[in-house]
Motif scaffolding. Structure first.
Motif, PDB file in Angstrom:
ATOM      1  N   MET A   1     -15.634 -28.031  -9.714  1.00 44.46           N
ATOM      2  CA  MET A   1     -15.536 -26.804  -8.961  1.00 44.46           C
ATOM      3  C   MET A   1     -15.454 -25.630  -9.915  1.00 44.46           C
ATOM      4  N   ASN A   2     -16.402 -24.752  -9.828  1.00 40.95           N
ATOM      5  CA  ASN A   2     -16.362 -23.530 -10.616  1.00 40.95           C
ATOM      6  C   ASN A   2     -15.691 -22.433  -9.805  1.00 40.95           C
ATOM      7  N   ILE A   3     -15.037 -21.523 -10.498  1.00 37.39           N
ATOM      8  CA  ILE A   3     -14.414 -20.388  -9.829  1.00 37.39           C
ATOM      9  C   ILE A   3     -15.473 -19.305  -9.717  1.00 37.39           C
ATOM     10  N   SER A   4     -15.808 -18.959  -8.501  1.00 39.54           N
ATOM     11  CA  SER A   4     -16.896 -18.002  -8.280  1.00 39.54           C
ATOM     12  C   SER A   4     -16.430 -16.576  -8.546  1.00 39.54           C
ATOM     13  N   ASN A   5     -17.406 -15.711  -8.747  1.00 37.72           N
ATOM     14  CA  ASN A   5     -17.121 -14.295  -8.936  1.00 37.72           C
ATOM     15  C   ASN A   5     -16.452 -13.718  -7.683  1.00 37.72           C
ATOM     16  N   LYS A   6     -16.870 -14.187  -6.506  1.00 37.55           N
ATOM     17  CA  LYS A   6     -16.265 -13.716  -5.259  1.00 37.55           C
ATOM     18  C   LYS A   6     -14.780 -14.048  -5.215  1.00 37.55           C
ATOM     19  N   ALA A   7     -14.412 -15.239  -5.665  1.00 39.24           N
ATOM     20  CA  ALA A   7     -13.000 -15.627  -5.678  1.00 39.24           C
ATOM     21  C   ALA A   7     -12.215 -14.751  -6.646  1.00 39.24           C
ATOM     22  N   MET A   8     -12.795 -14.442  -7.802  1.00 36.73           N
ATOM     23  CA  MET A   8     -12.097 -13.588  -8.766  1.00 36.73           C
ATOM     24  C   MET A   8     -11.932 -12.171  -8.230  1.00 36.73           C
ATOM     25  N   VAL A   9     -12.970 -11.637  -7.580  1.00 30.88           N
ATOM     26  CA  VAL A   9     -12.875 -10.300  -6.984  1.00 30.88           C
ATOM     27  C   VAL A   9     -11.852 -10.324  -5.844  1.00 30.88           C
ATOM     28  N   ALA A  10     -11.824 -11.414  -5.075  1.00 32.34           N
ATOM     29  CA  ALA A  10     -10.849 -11.537  -3.991  1.00 32.34           C
ATOM     30  C   ALA A  10      -9.414 -11.486  -4.531  1.00 32.34           C
ATOM     31  N   VAL A  11      -9.165 -12.182  -5.622  1.00 30.16           N
ATOM     32  CA  VAL A  11      -7.827 -12.154  -6.225  1.00 30.16           C
ATOM     33  C   VAL A  11      -7.499 -10.743  -6.705  1.00 30.16           C
ATOM     34  N   ASP A  12      -8.450 -10.095  -7.365  1.00 31.04           N
ATOM     35  CA  ASP A  12      -8.225  -8.716  -7.821  1.00 31.04           C
ATOM     36  C   ASP A  12      -7.926  -7.790  -6.640  1.00 31.04           C
ATOM     37  N   ALA A  13      -8.664  -7.946  -5.558  1.00 31.90           N
ATOM     38  CA  ALA A  13      -8.460  -7.104  -4.376  1.00 31.90           C
ATOM     39  C   ALA A  13      -7.098  -7.365  -3.743  1.00 31.90           C
ATOM     40  N   LEU A  14      -6.702  -8.633  -3.668  1.00 34.23           N
ATOM     41  CA  LEU A  14      -5.398  -8.975  -3.100  1.00 34.23           C
ATOM     42  C   LEU A  14      -4.262  -8.429  -3.968  1.00 34.23           C
ATOM     43  N   VAL A  15      -4.438  -8.472  -5.278  1.00 34.72           N
ATOM     44  CA  VAL A  15      -3.429  -7.899  -6.180  1.00 34.72           C
ATOM     45  C   VAL A  15      -3.357  -6.384  -5.970  1.00 34.72           C
ATOM     46  N   ALA A  16      -4.498  -5.733  -5.803  1.00 33.66           N
ATOM     47  CA  ALA A  16      -4.506  -4.285  -5.555  1.00 33.66           C
ATOM     48  C   ALA A  16      -3.797  -3.965  -4.244  1.00 33.66           C
ATOM     49  N   LEU A  17      -4.026  -4.764  -3.209  1.00 29.00           N
ATOM     50  CA  LEU A  17      -3.311  -4.561  -1.949  1.00 29.00           C
ATOM     51  C   LEU A  17      -1.819  -4.764  -2.140  1.00 29.00           C
ATOM     52  N   HIS A  18      -1.455  -5.765  -2.918  1.00 28.31           N
ATOM     53  CA  HIS A  18      -0.031  -6.030  -3.196  1.00 28.31           C
ATOM     54  C   HIS A  18       0.601  -4.846  -3.915  1.00 28.31           C
ATOM     55  N   GLN A  19      -0.090  -4.293  -4.885  1.00 28.43           N
ATOM     56  CA  GLN A  19       0.470  -3.178  -5.646  1.00 28.43           C
ATOM     57  C   GLN A  19       0.525  -1.898  -4.812  1.00 28.43           C
ATOM     58  N   ASN A  20      -0.304  -1.788  -3.789  1.00 27.45           N
ATOM     59  CA  ASN A  20      -0.296  -0.619  -2.902  1.00 27.45           C
ATOM     60  C   ASN A  20       0.443  -0.898  -1.597  1.00 27.45           C
ATOM     61  N   ARG A  21       1.353  -1.859  -1.600  1.00 26.33           N
ATOM     62  CA  ARG A  21       2.003  -2.280  -0.365  1.00 26.33           C
ATOM     63  C   ARG A  21       2.890  -1.208   0.260  1.00 26.33           C
ATOM     64  N   GLN A  22       3.288  -0.181  -0.491  1.00 24.49           N
ATOM     65  CA  GLN A  22       4.099   0.889   0.076  1.00 24.49           C
ATOM     66  C   GLN A  22       3.266   1.763   1.009  1.00 24.49           C
ATOM     67  N   ARG A  23       1.975   1.844   0.755  1.00 28.50           N
ATOM     68  CA  ARG A  23       1.082   2.656   1.593  1.00 28.50           C
ATOM     69  C   ARG A  23       0.802   1.914   2.886  1.00 28.50           C
ATOM     70  N   GLN A  24       0.333   2.653   3.871  1.00 28.27           N
ATOM     71  CA  GLN A  24       0.029   2.040   5.166  1.00 28.27           C
ATOM     72  C   GLN A  24      -1.074   0.988   5.056  1.00 28.27           C
ATOM     73  N   ALA A  25      -2.203   1.375   4.524  1.00 30.06           N
ATOM     74  CA  ALA A  25      -3.341   0.456   4.401  1.00 30.06           C
ATOM     75  C   ALA A  25      -4.256   0.982   3.300  1.00 30.06           C
ATOM     76  N   THR A  26      -5.089   0.098   2.791  1.00 31.12           N
ATOM     77  CA  THR A  26      -6.016   0.474   1.722  1.00 31.12           C
ATOM     78  C   THR A  26      -7.434   0.260   2.220  1.00 31.12           C
ATOM     79  N   SER A  27      -8.255   1.283   2.099  1.00 30.55           N
ATOM     80  CA  SER A  27      -9.636   1.186   2.581  1.00 30.55           C
ATOM     81  C   SER A  27     -10.511   0.436   1.576  1.00 30.55           C
ATOM     82  N   LEU A  28     -11.618  -0.076   2.072  1.00 30.53           N
ATOM     83  CA  LEU A  28     -12.566  -0.761   1.198  1.00 30.53           C
ATOM     84  C   LEU A  28     -13.214   0.215   0.223  1.00 30.53           C
TER      85      LEU A  28
END
Length: 177
Positions: A1-28
Motif C-alpha cells: 500500500m502506497n500513501i497517495s498524494n490525496k491522503a497526504m493532502v487530506a492529513v495536511d488539511a485536517l491539521v490546518a482545520l485542527h489548528q484553526n479550531r477556534q474559528r467557526q469554520a474554514t473555507s476550501l
C-alpha cells in the motif's frame, strides 16, 4: 500500500482545520491557498472526508469545514486506505512464475508493507494533531527567542578604550532562554 498524494493532502488539511479550531469554520478557498492545491482537488478530498464523518460542513457567510469529534480517533491507516488508488496494486502475484531475485524482492516489499500498515494502524489523527501542536509551540518559542536576540543585540554595548578616550560600541551577544 502506497500513501497517495490525496491522503497526504487530506492529513495536511485536517491539521490546518485542527489548528484553526477556534474559528467557526474554514473555507476550501482558505485551505487551498494555505496548502497550495486547487479548490477542486480539495472538494474531492473533502467529499470523502465528509462521507466518513471526519469533517462537517456549513453553508453561507462564515461557512466552511470543521473537524468532528470522530476525527481524533480515526487511524492513519484508515485515512490512507480511503484515498488509496484503485490501480495501486498490492505486491503479490504468481510466485511460482517468479525468479529467485523477484521472490526475494517481493518478500521484502511485503514485509515493508506490513510494517507500514502496523505503524499507520497504531497512529491516530489525534497523535498527528498533538505533534502539530508541539511543533507549532516550538516554532512560536523560536520566533520569540529570535525577537529577544534582536532586541538584546540592539541594546548591548561594551566599552572600547582608545588612547585618550572611551567609546561605547554595540556588540551582539548570545541570550539563552
Amino acid at each position: 500500500m502506497n500513501i497517495s498524494n490525496k491522503a497526504m493532502v487530506a492529513v495536511d488539511a485536517l491539521v490546518a482545520l485542527h489548528q484553526n479550531r477556534q474559528r467557526q469554520a474554514t473555507s476550501l478557498v482558505t485551505l487551498s491557498s494555505l496548502l497550495n492545491v486547487s479548490v477542486s482537488y480539495l472538494e474531492f478530498i473533502f467529499k470523502e472526508l465528509r462521507t466518513v464523518g471526519l469533517v462537517s460542513a456549513s453553508r453561507g457567510p462564515g461557512g466552511g469545514y470543521q473537524l468532528t469529534p470522530v476525527a481524533n480517533s480515526f487511524s492513519l491507516l484508515s485515512l490512507c486506505e480511503l484515498f488509496q488508488n484503485l490501480d495501486d496494486l498490492e505486491v503479490d502475484g504468481a510466485q511460482e512464475e517468479m525468479s529467485a531475485e523477484l521472490l526475494v524482492t517481493n518478500n521484502l516489499l511485503q514485509r515493508v508493507q506490513r510494517v507500514r500498515r502496523e505503524f499507520l494502524l497504531d497512529k491516530t489523527l489525534e497523535t498527528v494533531f498533538d505533534e502539530s501542536d508541539r511543533l507549532r509551540e516550538e516554532f512560536e518559542l523560536k520566533k520569540v527567542h529570535e525577537r529577544a536576540m534582536l532586541r538584546a543585540k540592539a541594546h548591548a554595548s561594551i566599552e572600547v578604550r582608545r588612547p585618550g578616550q572611551t567609546v561605547k560600541v554595540h556588540r551582539p551577544f548570545e541570550l539563552t532562554i
